[in-house]
Structure formats: structure tokens, C-alpha cells
Design an enzyme around this catalytic site. Structure first.
Site, PDB file in Angstrom:
ATOM      1  N   PHE A  49       0.830  -1.205   0.000  1.00 24.92           N
ATOM      2  CA  PHE A  49       0.000   0.000   0.000  1.00 24.92           C
ATOM      3  C   PHE A  49       0.866   1.257   0.000  1.00 24.92           C
ATOM      4  O   PHE A  49       1.916   1.273   0.655  1.00 24.92           O
ATOM      5  CB  PHE A  49      -0.924   0.011   1.222  1.00 24.92           C
ATOM      6  CG  PHE A  49      -1.882  -1.136   1.236  1.00 24.92           C
ATOM      7  CD1 PHE A  49      -3.104  -1.027   0.612  1.00 24.92           C
ATOM      8  CD2 PHE A  49      -1.548  -2.334   1.843  1.00 24.92           C
ATOM      9  CE1 PHE A  49      -3.995  -2.095   0.599  1.00 24.92           C
ATOM     10  CE2 PHE A  49      -2.418  -3.410   1.839  1.00 24.92           C
ATOM     11  CZ  PHE A  49      -3.656  -3.291   1.214  1.00 24.92           C
ATOM     12  N   GLU A  50       0.400   2.286  -0.689  1.00 25.18           N
ATOM     13  CA  GLU A  50       1.187   3.517  -0.783  1.00 25.18           C
ATOM     14  C   GLU A  50       1.414   4.174   0.578  1.00 25.18           C
ATOM     15  O   GLU A  50       2.311   4.990   0.749  1.00 25.18           O
ATOM     16  CB  GLU A  50       0.509   4.516  -1.721  1.00 25.18           C
ATOM     17  CG  GLU A  50      -0.816   5.040  -1.194  1.00 25.18           C
ATOM     18  CD  GLU A  50      -1.548   5.871  -2.238  1.00 25.18           C
ATOM     19  OE1 GLU A  50      -1.234   7.050  -2.346  1.00 25.18           O
ATOM     20  OE2 GLU A  50      -2.411   5.318  -2.948  1.00 25.18           O
ATOM     21  N   THR A  51       0.591   3.809   1.542  1.00 25.36           N
ATOM     22  CA  THR A  51       0.739   4.368   2.882  1.00 25.36           C
ATOM     23  C   THR A  51       1.976   3.837   3.595  1.00 25.36           C
ATOM     24  O   THR A  51       2.348   4.343   4.651  1.00 25.36           O
ATOM     25  CB  THR A  51      -0.508   4.004   3.712  1.00 25.36           C
ATOM     26  OG1 THR A  51      -0.817   2.620   3.479  1.00 25.36           O
ATOM     27  CG2 THR A  51      -1.690   4.848   3.317  1.00 25.36           C
TER      28      THR A  51
ATOM     29  N   ASN B 107       1.113  12.210  -4.519  1.00 26.88           N
ATOM     30  CA  ASN B 107       1.456  11.898  -3.120  1.00 26.88           C
ATOM     31  C   ASN B 107       2.957  11.893  -2.870  1.00 26.88           C
ATOM     32  O   ASN B 107       3.427  12.384  -1.854  1.00 26.88           O
ATOM     33  CB  ASN B 107       0.937  10.498  -2.759  1.00 26.88           C
ATOM     34  CG  ASN B 107      -0.342  10.570  -1.985  1.00 26.88           C
ATOM     35  OD1 ASN B 107      -0.754  11.647  -1.568  1.00 26.88           O
ATOM     36  ND2 ASN B 107      -0.969   9.446  -1.790  1.00 26.88           N
TER      37      ASN B 107
END
Lengths: 253, 325
Positions: A49-51, B107
Site C-alpha cells: 500500500f502507498e501508505t 502523493n
């Protein structure tokens, strides 16, 4: 066996995921596709996940990529810097398969997830890139989920948020991007791929009961339909795992 | 100030001290997790306006600040609250009605911009967004950028790799540093001096924190001075970056805080309904923020039964089997 088109889309994408893939998952159906692959045929694929969460054990479906459910039983809980560096770095980036979605797509697989209308006074504003542009810029393979509608398969994007093949075969190289780009577009009617030589979208297959002509009616541009086949419907065991194990509360389905 | 021994203060005082009309602010968290919501609500209560907001992928915090009329300009990668609002509703409305100005980045770009600020360099390179409208279209016009001292003259710059193709790249995109006037983050543990320990994912909170001139930390647990000195490799932010510490249990509510509580699906769903309608949204602002004294007031309003339901299960760190439909 009865199934919904959303279930079909999820499983068609899941079938593309292999044991040796690191799967970049966005919110919603893309996470569910990865979860389905992991539970059906690719138990070793890594959900990413990009998180910053790597290889989470998803006992429940997350409702966002920052959901605490992605933080449980991971290999590492890092942050955004870690996640995007993993994809920009060619050593690990080439192992990653991205799953993306968008509001508009063009024939080269470029995506808009920012605005409809003029950027400076939009009629509709969407969430924006998030990590979408980063993933599309970095990874060598990606799957795109779309709803098959004329207003979504467009001649010209209102805004290009994420790069596909840009303007054709040399597009990415000319712009300075790494090689790769989108491989597959999975919709509620069909699956499209990109021609090796022209990098233009073509119809790879239709879902049972849907004709190539119907697919073309739902697009602003025409694609080659000569290679289209019928895509097998979901198998009973695939549906069972998807419904009972992956999304029992039907939060995404 | 940053070296003081005891930085514990009230949220009211922290907001009054560090947030001015028109200041450049960033808030931590990601979509529906660990947003510094108590701080957001206090900023709204203090009727701060004209904020220039910096976020990467923020959801609930951004949407409430925009909805309450606090924000004039925003630099953002993503405005969404997961399944509860694929696009943040008040954000969407404000952009469509032209009441806020937006600059879009990705992002990674926003994260690198915070990192550049934290490092004290003017920019960092990436290979993201080459060939896209993120580079071609500027939300903030060049004239405005040149006129505003606190903004770089360019949004992004594409440059040939000055190391002649080294590392296999012909071109790079340079992203400009961000130095917010103040950053707010919410963490699981902090001590009185401001040492911080986050659990679960850190998102870009560390970079946002270290880039800012002033940093206000709200925390679930305020721990003894020695507690975070043990296993300090688990700390992410040392006290030297911190200006104020505020102890607020449930300070991220209604967003989640790993190991403490989940997001509240009931709240977020009701919010999404209210946010779609100006009259309902105004009533929401009144009943859930403006007429309440503080975060405890919100918890009292919601009621202990709902708070109990979202309590994190100690094994997984979230509320297992929570009804999220």
C-alpha cells in the site's frame, strides 16, 4: 451460477495476479482483487500500500489504503517515502504490479482522476492523483479498472493525471519515464490490452453475453476487436472465496 | 521554546499561539486515519480563515476545514475519505464553486516536498509525473506565485539529468520544498518534552513535522519522562522539533488511531450525508463543533456506546468485526 459484473471484474483482475507479484493496491475494488488472488491462487503475492504497509495480513477488507487493517501483521510499517521509493527504485519497482482506477481513460491508457471540464473551473472535481500518478510513472506493469461508458473512454482526457503510454510507442521514453505502462483495462463488460507495436488499446475479450459491438458502443474511440475472445465466467470456488472470505459484509461488492 | 522541558499546554492555547489567519498550515494523517481532528475542530471553533493548507492524501480533516470556511488555498495530492467519500464532499464543492484555489501534486511529490523542507534543501528530484498535466497545468498562476513571498515562483521544474543519464534517467522533475508555519499531528504516545512514538503507519507525519517552523503534537497518551527513553528506536520525532504537546484522548476521532480505536463508520456516513447539503452541513458544524467546548464534548455527544464499539482489539489494533456497512 449467478454473479454480478462487479464480482466478474474483481475475479478477472485477480486471475492476472501471480505468486511472484508485489501488488500495489488502491482503495476499493483493486484491494479486493488482490485479496481474492491471494486467497484463490496466489497465496505468496505481496499486498503493498502507498501508505507504507508491506505484506499486511488482511483479515478484513480495508475501506481505505490508510485503514488500520493494512497495518496488521505486516513485514514493515513505514510511510509514504518508503512505499514510493520501492516503486521508483528499478530493482524492486519492476516486481510491482499496480492496480489503478480513473474517471477517464484514452486509447493509450492515460488516466484522468482530477477534473471533468476545464481544470481552472471544473464542472466536476475528483480526488486527484493521490499515489496514482506516481504508480503509473514508476511501475512496469499495471491493471486499470474502469466502468465501460462513453464519457469515460474518451478521445481526449480533460486532464492527464497519470501517464499511460502517453502519445504512443515512444511516448514514455521521450518524456523521460521508465519503460512499462498499463497492460490491461478491466471493465464491467470486457478486458482490453495494449498492442505491442502501436501501444493502442485493443479488445482482448468480452464477458459472457456481451458482444464486441456493444463494447464499442460504450466508447468514444474505436479499438481493434479482431482478437476478442469470450472470457470465462467466475468459477464457483472463486465466487465462494470472494464472497465468504474476502468481502462477507459486501462493503466493496 | 523547542528545548523547553515541559511543553504541555491546552489545545485552545496551542491553536491561539500558532495558527493565524492566512498562515501556512499542514496536518498529518491519511484519509480516515490519525487525522489531528481535535485540532481541526479547535481551528474551526477559533474561526481561523484564509489558511494555506498543505497535505498529501488527506480526507476528513481537510474536508472539515474547507467546509467550515477556514481554507483559501490548498496544495494537495488527494482529497478523499475512502469508501465514505471517494472525493471529499466539501472539497469537491469548494473547487467546483471556485471558493478555494487548488494546486495538484502527486502523493510522492508532496511527501518529497515536506522532506525537502525537513532537510533544508530547496527541492528534491523524482521521476514521477513526466508527460502529465500535473507538470503542464498550474493551479496557482505564475503572477500569483511571483507576488507571494511564501510560494516558489514555479510549481515544478523538469530538468535533464545533470549526471548525464546516470541511474538510467534522462529527465527528472524537481519539486519545491515546503516550510509550513505550523504542522499539527496526532500520535499515540508523547512525553511532556515532546518526544513522539507513533504506532502502525507513520504516513508522511515525520516529514510534515520536521519541515514546519512550529509543530504541535496532540497525543492519545501523555507518558512519563522516562517512558519513551526506553526502546527509543521506536520513537520517530525527538523533542527538538516540537513546540507544544497537548494530551487529547480520542484526538483523532472520528478517524482511526491504530492500537486505540477504529474510525467511526456511523459518524463518517452521517457526515457524508450532511456534507452534501449546505443547510445540513451548517447544522452539523453547529451541533458537532461550534457549540461544543472541546473534543470531550464531541465524545459526550456521540455517546459511550458508539465509542465502545470502535475500541481497538489488542491483537489486531483495529475494531475487529465492526459493522462498517
Amino acid at each position: 451460477m449467478d454473479y454480478t459484473l462487479r464480482e466478474m471484474m474483481t475475479l478477472v483482475a485477480a486471475r492476472e495476479i501471480r505468486n511472484e507479484d508485489i501488488v500495489f493496491c488502491g482503495t476499493g475494488i483493486s484491494m479486493l482483487a488482490a485479496m481474492a488472488a491471494k486467497n484463490i491462487h496466489a497465496p505468496k503475492c505481496v499486498m503493498f500500500f502507498e501508505t507504507g504497509a508491506i505484506d499486511a495480513k488482511l483479515e478484513e477488507i480495508p475501506l481505505a489504503v490508510a485503514d488500520s487493517r493494512v497495518m496488521y501483521h505486516t513485514s514493515a510499517n513505514g510511510g509514504l517515502l518508503d512505499a514510493f521509493a520501492t516503486m521508483q527504485n528499478r530493482i524492486t519497482g519492476d516486481l510491482v504490479i499496480g492496480i489503478l482506477g480513473a474517471a477517464q481513460i484514452d486509447k493509450f491508457g492515460n488516466l484522468n482522476s482530477t477534473v471533468i471540464g476545464d481544470y481552472f473551473s471544473p464542472t466536476t472535481r475528483f480526488s486527484g492523483s493521490g499515489g496514482g500518478c506516481d504508480v503509473a510513472s514508476f511501475v512496469s506493469r499495471s491493471i486499470i479498472f474502469m466502468q465501460h461508458e462513453k464519457r469515460k473512454f474518451v478521445q481526449k482526457l480533460d486532464y492527464m493525471t497519470s501517464p499511460g503510454h502517453l502519445d504512443g510507442p515512444d511516448g514514455r521514453a521521450k518524456a523521460g519515464l521508465s519503460a512499462g505502462g498499463p497492460q490491461l483495462v478491466i471493465t464491467n463488460m470486457a478486458m482490453m490490452r495494449f498492442d505491442e507495436d502501436t501501444k493502442e488499446m485493443y479488445l482482448d475479450g468480452c464477458y459472457p453475453g456481451i458482444s464486441p459491438a456493444t463494447v464499442l458502443e460504450h466508447m468514444q474511440f474505436t479499438v481493434d476487436i479482431s482478437r476478442a475472445r469470450e472470457i470465462p465466467p467466475p468459477a464457483a470456488h472463486e465466487l465462494k472465496i470472494l464472497r465468504e472470505k474476502c468481502d462477507p459484509q459486501r462493503l466493496i461488492l | 521554546m523547542k528545548l523547553a522541558n515541559d511543553k504541555v499546554t491546552s489545545l485552545k492555547k496551542a491553536v491561539t499561539s500558532f495558527v493565524r489567519n492566512g498562515c501556512h498550515l499542514s496536518i498529518g494523517g491519511f484519509t480516515i486515519n490519525r487525522n489531528p481532528m481535535a485540532a481541526v475542530y479547535e481551528i474551526i471553533r477559533q474561526n481561523i480563515t484564509g489558511l494555506h493548507l498543505y497535505v498529501h492524501s488527506n480526507g476528513q480533516g481537510v474536508d472539515e476545514l474547507i467546509g467550515a470556511g477556514c481554507v483559501a488555498k490548498i496544495e494537495i495530492a488527494y482529497g478523499g475519505s475512502g469508501k465514505f467519500a471517494a472525493t471529499c464532499i466539501r472539497f469537491k464543492k469548494a473547487v467546483q464553486e471556485g471558493t478555494i484555489q487548488v494546486e495538484d501534486y502527486s502523493n510522492y511529490q508532496m511527501t518529497l516536498r515536506f522532506l525537502a523542507g525537513a532537510m533544508g534543501v530547496p527541492f528534491l528530484p523524482t521521476r514521477s509525473s513526466l508527460g502529465t498535466d500535473i507538470i503542464a497545468k498550474w493551479g496557482f498562476p505564475a503572477a500569483m506565485r511571483c507576488a507571494e513571498e511564501k510560494l516558489p515562483d514555479q510549481k515544478l521544474i523538469v530538468m535533464d539529468n545533470p549526471f548525464n543519464g546516470w541511474s538510467g534517467a534522462d529527465k527528472v522533475v524537481l519539486v519545491p520544498a515546503i516550510t509550513p508555519d505550523v504542522t499539527f499531528i496526532h500520535v499515540q504516545k508523547a512525553d511532556r518534552r515532546g518526544n513522539c512514538r507513533m504506532q502502525g503507519l507513520t504516513f508522511a507525519d515525520v516529514e510534515q513535522a520536521k519541515a514546519a517552523r512550529h509543530l504541535v503534537v496532540t497525543c492519545e497518551e501523555l507518558v512519563d519522562d522516562d517512558a519513551l527513553r526506553k526502546n527509543s528506536e521506536q520513537n520517530q520525532i525527538p523533542f527538538i522539533h516540537v513546540d507544544a504537546v497537548v494530551h487529547i484522548p480520542y484526538g483523532a476521532y472520528p478517524t482511526a488511531c491504530y492500537n486505540h480505536y477504529d474510525y467511526d463508520p456511523v459518524y463518517l456516513k452521517a457526515y457524508a450525508i450532511a456534507a452534501k447539503n449546505d443547510r445540513l452541513f451548517k447544522a452539523y458544524l453547529d451541533s458537532h463543533i461550534l457549540t461544543l467546548a472541546d473534543q470531550q464534548g464531541l465524545l459526550d455527544l456521540v455517546g459511550s456506546e458508539r465509542i465502545e464499539r470502535i475500541k481497538a482489539d489488542p491483537r489486531t489494533g483495529y475494531a475487529a468485526d465492526l459493522d462498517r456497512r
